[in-house]
Design an enzyme around this catalytic site. Structure first.
Site, PDB file in Angstrom:
ATOM      1  N   HIS A 248       0.867  -1.205   0.000  1.00  0.00           N
ATOM      2  CA  HIS A 248       0.000   0.000   0.000  1.00  0.00           C
ATOM      3  C   HIS A 248       0.891   1.239   0.000  1.00  0.00           C
ATOM      4  O   HIS A 248       1.498   1.586   1.009  1.00  0.00           O
ATOM      5  CB  HIS A 248      -0.896   0.009   1.242  1.00  0.00           C
TER       6      HIS A 248
ATOM      7  N   HIS B  72       1.492   5.414  -1.739  1.00  0.00           N
ATOM      8  CA  HIS B  72       1.129   6.578  -2.560  1.00  0.00           C
ATOM      9  C   HIS B  72       2.408   7.176  -3.133  1.00  0.00           C
ATOM     10  O   HIS B  72       3.313   7.543  -2.377  1.00  0.00           O
ATOM     11  CB  HIS B  72       0.414   7.632  -1.720  1.00  0.00           C
TER      12      HIS B  72
ATOM     13  N   ARG C  62       2.091   9.571  -5.887  1.00  0.00           N
ATOM     14  CA  ARG C  62       1.723  10.831  -6.574  1.00  0.00           C
ATOM     15  C   ARG C  62       2.215  10.797  -8.028  1.00  0.00           C
ATOM     16  O   ARG C  62       2.444   9.738  -8.587  1.00  0.00           O
ATOM     17  CB  ARG C  62       2.266  12.068  -5.842  1.00  0.00           C
TER      18      ARG C  62
ATOM     19  N   ASN D  88      -5.237   7.356  -6.138  1.00  0.00           N
ATOM     20  CA  ASN D  88      -5.981   8.585  -5.818  1.00  0.00           C
ATOM     21  C   ASN D  88      -5.248   9.840  -6.310  1.00  0.00           C
ATOM     22  O   ASN D  88      -4.941  10.737  -5.546  1.00  0.00           O
ATOM     23  CB  ASN D  88      -6.316   8.677  -4.319  1.00  0.00           C
TER      24      ASN D  88
ATOM     25  N   LYS E 180      -9.270  -0.334  -5.863  1.00  0.00           N
ATOM     26  CA  LYS E 180      -9.295   0.320  -4.555  1.00  0.00           C
ATOM     27  C   LYS E 180     -10.673   0.921  -4.311  1.00  0.00           C
ATOM     28  O   LYS E 180     -11.171   1.700  -5.120  1.00  0.00           O
ATOM     29  CB  LYS E 180      -8.231   1.420  -4.504  1.00  0.00           C
TER      30      LYS E 180
ATOM     31  N   HIS F 246     -10.510   1.044   1.722  1.00  0.00           N
ATOM     32  CA  HIS F 246     -10.316   2.078   2.757  1.00  0.00           C
ATOM     33  C   HIS F 246     -11.533   1.962   3.666  1.00  0.00           C
ATOM     34  O   HIS F 246     -12.638   2.368   3.299  1.00  0.00           O
ATOM     35  CB  HIS F 246     -10.225   3.477   2.140  1.00  0.00           C
TER      36      HIS F 246
ATOM     37  N   HIS G 294      -4.579  -0.574   5.936  1.00  0.00           N
ATOM     38  CA  HIS G 294      -4.154   0.192   7.116  1.00  0.00           C
ATOM     39  C   HIS G 294      -5.098   0.025   8.307  1.00  0.00           C
ATOM     40  O   HIS G 294      -5.734   0.976   8.744  1.00  0.00           O
ATOM     41  CB  HIS G 294      -3.945   1.673   6.780  1.00  0.00           C
TER      42      HIS G 294
ATOM     43  N   LEU H  41      -5.142   9.175   7.791  1.00  0.00           N
ATOM     44  CA  LEU H  41      -6.460   8.540   7.876  1.00  0.00           C
ATOM     45  C   LEU H  41      -6.338   7.090   7.453  1.00  0.00           C
ATOM     46  O   LEU H  41      -5.717   6.828   6.425  1.00  0.00           O
ATOM     47  CB  LEU H  41      -7.457   9.278   6.973  1.00  0.00           C
TER      48      LEU H  41
ATOM     49  N   ASP I 112       1.371   2.674   3.507  1.00  0.00           N
ATOM     50  CA  ASP I 112       0.512   3.849   3.308  1.00  0.00           C
ATOM     51  C   ASP I 112       1.338   5.132   3.349  1.00  0.00           C
ATOM     52  O   ASP I 112       0.832   6.193   3.751  1.00  0.00           O
ATOM     53  CB  ASP I 112      -0.634   3.899   4.325  1.00  0.00           C
TER      54      ASP I 112
ATOM     55  N   HIS J  30       2.884  14.573   1.339  1.00  0.00           N
ATOM     56  CA  HIS J  30       2.295  15.896   1.111  1.00  0.00           C
ATOM     57  C   HIS J  30       3.390  16.910   1.426  1.00  0.00           C
ATOM     58  O   HIS J  30       4.120  16.744   2.419  1.00  0.00           O
ATOM     59  CB  HIS J  30       1.127  16.145   2.068  1.00  0.00           C
TER      60      HIS J  30
ATOM     61  N   ALA K  26      -4.031  14.816   5.294  1.00  0.00           N
ATOM     62  CA  ALA K  26      -3.796  13.539   5.967  1.00  0.00           C
ATOM     63  C   ALA K  26      -2.722  12.755   5.231  1.00  0.00           C
ATOM     64  O   ALA K  26      -2.788  12.621   4.011  1.00  0.00           O
ATOM     65  CB  ALA K  26      -5.086  12.730   5.998  1.00  0.00           C
TER      66      ALA K  26
END
Ligand code: DOR
Ligand code: ZN
Length: 349
Positions: free
Chosen positions: A13, A15, A17, A41, A99, A136, A174, A219, A247, A251, A263
């Site tokens: 899992h 991210h 970007r 996402n 997802k 999620h 998560h 989150l 996860d 950011h 988050a």
């Protein structure tokens, strides 16, 4: 023990970007992990196989030369995803799952599923064809306390998904609560969970230690010590359906240190090292390799990686910040010592 060699691990899992942000973060993961499930996402979300293939190519182009990291793609489920997308995903050979974001649950989730029933035709096709559903697990209702959202999602939605689709492989992503651990344990072989480093190492006090701590906000939000202990106990027991998923969710610093901070905990620069710390604290270092390198691959029915990484028991200090596009980003444990250091950059997968 001062050296620990593990089969090369995977991150189930992640991210990454896109664009400059992707180029800033991907090498941290590729130095440690052989594969990662890449969350969809983005804006716009990665809803089709064609988009996932393009995104996978951009990830490949952002990797350091000579690096053998394999991104496993997942598609963003919406109210209008056609069941035929499942067939296309499977035939591409590049997509491992879909997802499920409840609409509004988290970062860039506004195109997510608004009513569970709308996803049933796709879930049926996934169950038939053997793709994995990554969930999620939080309700979005404003009247549900933020610390109860995972538990209520399990009661209202996840229990329906697994009873209606008993052969669908589902990963509750998560996990953060004792109830989630108990739910997953009580299911059969088709239901598993990923566990992040921050949920193993911190409880919700860490959000407010001496002041508000935006870099600990993710989150699902951190929970009580009682919940953290349930996560530690289940991974330390070597349960085969709980495996590594960081996860890691980057950011920019200014988006975190803000009146309405985003988050996400950016753990990629020290991910496997942090898990080693958590397993050592639990007296379960001997269980780390299965959690990090075997159990996820087995659940996804993919071959385990070849090659290995070595961790050394030698404290090092996580950088206070890292470059991130035009700005910077604050990693998890910034400026603090981590007990284990990555010795050799990852070998050949
Ligand atoms: O903390 C989180 N950050 N949780 C999520 O579910 C999404 C993620 C992100 O994309 O930033
Ligand atoms: Zn995530």
């Amino acid at each position: 023990m001062t050296r620990l060699t593990l089969a090369r691990p995977d991150d189930w899992h992640l991210h990454l970007r896109d664009g400059a942000a992707l180029r800033s973060v991907v090498a941290f993961t590729a130095a440690r992990f052989g594969r990662a499930v890449i969350m969809p996402n983005l804006r716009p979300p990665v809803t089709t196989t064609a988009m996932a293939l393009e995104y996978k190519a951009r990830i490949g182009a952002a990797l350091p030369a000579g690096c053998s990291f394999d991104p496993l793609m997942t598609l963003y489920l919406t109210d209008s995803t056609p069941p035929e997308e499942v067939d296309r995903a499977l035939e591409s050979g590049a997509v491992c799952g879909f997802k499920y974001y409840p609409a509004g649950a988290t970062t860039h989730s506004d195109s997510g599923v608004t009513r569970l029933e709308r996803a049933f035709p796709v879930l049926e096709r996934m169950e038939e064809r053997g793709l994995v559903l990554q969930v999620h697990g939080e309700v979005t209702d404003g009247d549900v306390d933020v610390f109860d959202r995972e538990r209520v999602f399990i009661d209202r939605h996840l229990s329906r998904i697994v009873s209606r689709h008993p052969r669908l492989r589902v990963v509750l992503e998560h996990v953060t609560t004792r109830e989630a651990v108990e739910f997953v344990r009580a299911q059969g072989d088709c239901v598993a969970a990923t566990v992040t480093p921050q949920h193993l190492l911190l409880n919700r006090n860490a959000l407010f230690a001496g002041g508000i701590r935006p870099h600990h906000f993710c989150l699902p939000v951190l929970k009580r010590e009682h919940d953290r202990m349930a996560l530690v106990e289940v991974v330390a027991s070597g349960h085969p359906r709980f495996f590594l998923g960081t996860d890691s969710a980057p950011h920019a610093r200014h988006d975190k240190e803000s009146a309405c901070g985003c988050a996400g905990v950016f753990s990629a620069p020290a991910a496997i090292e942090l898990y080693a710390e958590a397993f050592e604290q639990a007296g379960a270092l001997g269980r780390l390799e299965a959690f990090a390198s075997h159990l996820g691959a087995d659940f996804y029915r993919l071959p385990r990686n070849r090659g290995s990484i070595t961790l050394v028991k030698e404290p090092w200090t996580v950088p206070a910040s890292c470059p991130f596009g035009e700005g910077d980003i604050v990693p998890f444990r910034a400026g603090t010592e981590v007990a284990w250091r990555l010795d050799v950059p990852a070998g050949v997968a």
